[in-house]
Design a protein around this motif. Structure first.
Motif, PDB file in Angstrom:
ATOM      1  N   THR A  71       0.810  -1.247  -0.107  1.00  0.00           N
ATOM      2  CA  THR A  71       0.070  -0.007  -0.041  1.00  0.00           C
ATOM      3  C   THR A  71       0.769   1.340   0.144  1.00  0.00           C
ATOM      4  O   THR A  71       0.464   2.218  -0.170  1.00  0.00           O
ATOM      5  CB  THR A  71      -0.942   0.006   1.078  1.00  0.00           C
ATOM      6  OG1 THR A  71      -1.747  -1.284   1.356  1.00  0.00           O
ATOM      7  CG2 THR A  71      -2.033   0.986   1.219  1.00  0.00           C
ATOM      8  N   ASP A 191      -5.135  -5.143  -3.275  1.00  0.00           N
ATOM      9  CA  ASP A 191      -4.683  -4.537  -2.134  1.00  0.00           C
ATOM     10  C   ASP A 191      -5.050  -3.100  -2.120  1.00  0.00           C
ATOM     11  O   ASP A 191      -5.237  -2.303  -1.211  1.00  0.00           O
ATOM     12  CB  ASP A 191      -3.303  -4.440  -1.884  1.00  0.00           C
ATOM     13  CG  ASP A 191      -3.047  -4.303  -0.540  1.00  0.00           C
ATOM     14  OD1 ASP A 191      -3.622  -4.538   0.502  1.00  0.00           O
ATOM     15  OD2 ASP A 191      -2.064  -3.374  -0.077  1.00  0.00           O
ATOM     16  N   GLY A 192      -5.350  -2.561  -3.342  1.00  0.00           N
ATOM     17  CA  GLY A 192      -5.667  -0.953  -3.696  1.00  0.00           C
ATOM     18  C   GLY A 192      -6.963  -0.518  -2.970  1.00  0.00           C
ATOM     19  O   GLY A 192      -7.445   0.654  -3.324  1.00  0.00           O
ATOM     20  N   GLU A 280      -0.691  -6.986  -1.300  1.00  0.00           N
ATOM     21  CA  GLU A 280      -0.852  -7.259   0.107  1.00  0.00           C
ATOM     22  C   GLU A 280       0.596  -7.937   0.620  1.00  0.00           C
ATOM     23  O   GLU A 280       0.669  -9.255   0.093  1.00  0.00           O
ATOM     24  CB  GLU A 280      -1.969  -7.875   0.658  1.00  0.00           C
ATOM     25  CG  GLU A 280      -2.364  -7.355   1.990  1.00  0.00           C
ATOM     26  CD  GLU A 280      -1.512  -7.730   3.252  1.00  0.00           C
ATOM     27  OE1 GLU A 280      -1.378  -6.852   4.092  1.00  0.00           O
ATOM     28  OE2 GLU A 280      -0.708  -8.521   3.304  1.00  0.00           O
ATOM     29  N   ASP A 300      -0.071  -1.483  -4.792  1.00  0.00           N
ATOM     30  CA  ASP A 300      -1.436  -1.238  -4.943  1.00  0.00           C
ATOM     31  C   ASP A 300      -1.411  -0.643  -6.244  1.00  0.00           C
ATOM     32  O   ASP A 300      -0.558   0.193  -6.828  1.00  0.00           O
ATOM     33  CB  ASP A 300      -1.706  -0.375  -3.840  1.00  0.00           C
ATOM     34  CG  ASP A 300      -1.688  -1.189  -2.555  1.00  0.00           C
ATOM     35  OD1 ASP A 300      -1.480  -2.285  -2.692  1.00  0.00           O
ATOM     36  OD2 ASP A 300      -2.833  -0.602  -1.629  1.00  0.00           O
ATOM     37  N   TYR A 301      -2.595  -0.693  -6.944  1.00  0.00           N
ATOM     38  CA  TYR A 301      -2.854  -0.020  -8.338  1.00  0.00           C
ATOM     39  C   TYR A 301      -2.381  -0.760  -9.373  1.00  0.00           C
ATOM     40  O   TYR A 301      -3.100  -1.130 -10.385  1.00  0.00           O
ATOM     41  CB  TYR A 301      -2.321   1.399  -8.411  1.00  0.00           C
ATOM     42  CG  TYR A 301      -3.097   2.101  -7.233  1.00  0.00           C
ATOM     43  CD1 TYR A 301      -4.192   2.014  -6.761  1.00  0.00           C
ATOM     44  CD2 TYR A 301      -2.217   3.147  -6.587  1.00  0.00           C
ATOM     45  CE1 TYR A 301      -4.573   2.678  -5.578  1.00  0.00           C
ATOM     46  CE2 TYR A 301      -2.629   4.000  -5.576  1.00  0.00           C
ATOM     47  CZ  TYR A 301      -3.890   3.723  -5.160  1.00  0.00           C
ATOM     48  OH  TYR A 301      -4.242   4.397  -4.069  1.00  0.00           O
TER      49      TYR A 301
END
Length: 567
Positions: A71, A191-192, A280, A300-301
């Motif tokens: 993250t 995880d985003g 994650e 993330d993304y």
């Protein structure tokens, strides 16, 4: 670079284009931006980091690499959009998490800062620099990436604008990783969906509004609130609605509302050698190390970008040669260990292997089960940037006799004193009263809930010490079927779904709480920066005892006390 007052012009491999100059903020210690930097103020909040208390804003941040949470890319995005980010970032070597946050800011929001990797020698020389200038750095695409007709069609917008944006992001990261081609993946874990701020929400909703739809089975990580119960839990309206909206945007794109940071506990788990895309940090490490599936440590993304295209860079742990151990770590003899060994050991090994895949020797006789490996991996992923570990005679790629014997590995031999030092680091608060017991980082499994129920039967928690467990919905259903929830309720345990301790805030954490007790090495590390509280760390039994008595006595576990006393 002899004068500390001179402006130093630097060049290197440009990862994100741009020009910048500013005062240097240098560290030779990797940093996790999630749990390590405040996206609103720009302050370094990792209380274990040498830069704790410093501000990033407007300075040229020089650090070797990132570590810990995927993250971090979301925090970088928010820092840039808030105007609190660094003027530029200088890395020792290319890395994905930090760079991806900047790339998303540029691709989606039209804001950016230069990111450059300068190599070990030039990076070390920056320790004495006060002011750095980067002039007109232009990111190169590196080696040409071979695209299939399907890739070209996605890039041209034939599958919609969201998929085209996603493919541009995938290709930029593929170039950073040195990939020559893309591969098909079978599943994704996102995880985003964690709420890091309005930028992350705007990103998700833009992809949704552009018609984005995942093309592979996709699960969602724990989010920032209990999606079904945040209002009755007293969570602030602004956080609750925004966090739920992020999750809803990903569900609208076809992701499953699993809301767990332990997707490996779900019934449908990846198989060995299956090519997947998971974000994650603890999930990545578990998938690679324990399941033997293949994934890079995806920021993330980038996770959703790959889920929207079904295509990932052919690089990193997707390749057999990138999964080999790079260092050997030996553990000293220990007797009659309890469950506190595994998060402690994972945390410690991450600190001595900050960016190398370790082969851990000397623990197979302790017969770590899946919960032990979960606790080890989560703590390891907190202090190391490495995407996996091997444990001799335990994890799948290290089980065969003589596995990796042909490799010439340097060895780090841990001592009993090293273990005790790590114990002290995780116990930031002195022995004495605790005001909250925190369990479930990562999410508790049904077997951990059963173990907790056994410890709680016939007891009641102290009236002023909540014991709160975060767990996935599916694992709670299993615990209910096993009859364990009744014992937990009788003790006074509070179960929270959908979110995890890295996102939990007040009022689930009582306003008056000053000391939190946990059995999680991950949370013991991140907790001080995320909550402003101090932490106690111990075994599951020690946590239950603290919940009953209202204090942690600060006694070393018998196995560690004996080891130190007999060294």
């Amino acid at each position: 670079m002899s004068s500390l007052t001179d402006t130093v012009d630097i060049t290197g491999r440009v990862l994100v284009s741009g020009s910048a100059e500013g005062e240097v903020l240098f560290t030779d210690t990797a940093l996790s931006f999630w749990g390590g930097a405040d996206a609103v103020t720009g302050e370094i909040i990792d209380r274990h980091h040498p830069l704790s208390g410093e501000r990033l804003t407007g300075r040229v941040l020089a650090l070797p690499t990132s570590r810990g949470s995927c993250t971090g890319s979301g925090v970088i995005l928010e820092l840039i959009l808030n105007g609190q980010g660094p003027a530029a970032i200088v890395l020792e070597h290319p890395e994905a998490i930090i760079t991806l946050g900047v790339i998303v800011a540029e691709e989606v929001f039209g804001q950016s800062i230069p990111v450059i990797a300068v190599g070990k020698e030039q990076f070390a020389a920056l320790k004495t620099a006060r002011h750095i200038r980067i002039s007109d750095g232009v990111a190169g695409m590196g080696a040409e990436i071979a695209l299939t007709d399907r890739d070209q069609a996605i890039l041209a917008g034939e599958r919609g604008e969201a998929a085209a944006v996603a493919m541009r992001i995938v290709l930029r990261m593929a170039a950073l990783e040195g990939a020559r081609e893309l591969i098909d993946i079978t599943r994704a874990h996102i995880d985003g969906c964690i709420y890091t701020g309005p930028g992350g929400l705007a990103f998700a909703e833009k992809l949704r509004d552009l018609g984005g739809r995942v093309v592979v089975p996709t699960t969602l990580n724990a989010i920032s609130v209990d999606h079904r119960r945040w209002q009755v839990q007293g969570v602030a309206e602004a956080l609750g609605r925004s966090a739920a909206a992020v999750a809803d945007a990903y569900v609208a794109m076809g992701a499953q509302p699993t809301f767990t940071c332990a997707p490996y506990l779900l019934d449908d788990r990846p198989a060995r050698d299956e090519q997947i895309v998971w974000a994650e940090s603890n999930a990545v490490v578990y998938a690679n190390s324990v399941l033997g599936a293949r994934t890079m440590k995806y920021p993330d993304y980038l996770d959703i970008a790959i889920a929207l295209t079904g295509r990932a860079p052919k690089a990193g742990c997707h390749l057999p040669e990138e999964r080999l151990p790079q260092i050997r770590v030996t553990v000293p003899p220990l007797e009659d260990v309890d469950d506190s060994l595994w998060p402690l050991l994972g945390y410690l090994i991450g600190t001595v292997s900050p960016d190398a895949i370790p082969l851990v020797e000397g623990v197979s006789q302790h017969l770590p089960d899946t919960d032990a490996l979960k606790a080890f991996g989560a703590a390891f992923a907190t202090t190391s940037a490495a995407p996996m570990f091997h444990i001799a005679d335990v994890t799948p790629e290290a089980q065969s006799p003589g596995a990796f014997a042909a490799l010439d590995l340097s060895t780090i031999s841990l001592t009993h004193d090293d273990l005790q030092r790590a114990w002290r680091e995780l116990n930031g608060a002195g022995a004495g009263p605790v005001q909250l017991v925190s369990l479930g980082n990562p999410h508790f499994s049904a077997t951990e809930l059963a173990a907790l129920a056994d410890l709680c039967r016939g007891k009641r928690r102290h009236a002023s010490v909540p014991l709160v467990v975060t767990c996935g919905r599916a694992e709670m259903v299993k615990a209910e079927a096993a009859g364990d929830l009744e014992a937990l309720a009788d003790f006074g345990v509070t179960l929270v779904n959908d979110t995890c301790w890295c996102m939990v805030t007040e009022p689930i954490i009582p306003v008056e709480a000053e000391v939190i007790m946990t059995n999680s090495g991950k949370y013991a590390h991140y907790g001080p920066g995320l909550t402003g509280r101090t932490m106690r760390f111990g075994s599951l039994a020690a946590c239950v005892d603290a919940a009953v008595t209202g204090e942690d006595r600060g006694t070393l576990p018998a196995w560690l006390a004996a080891a130190v006393g007999n060294r």
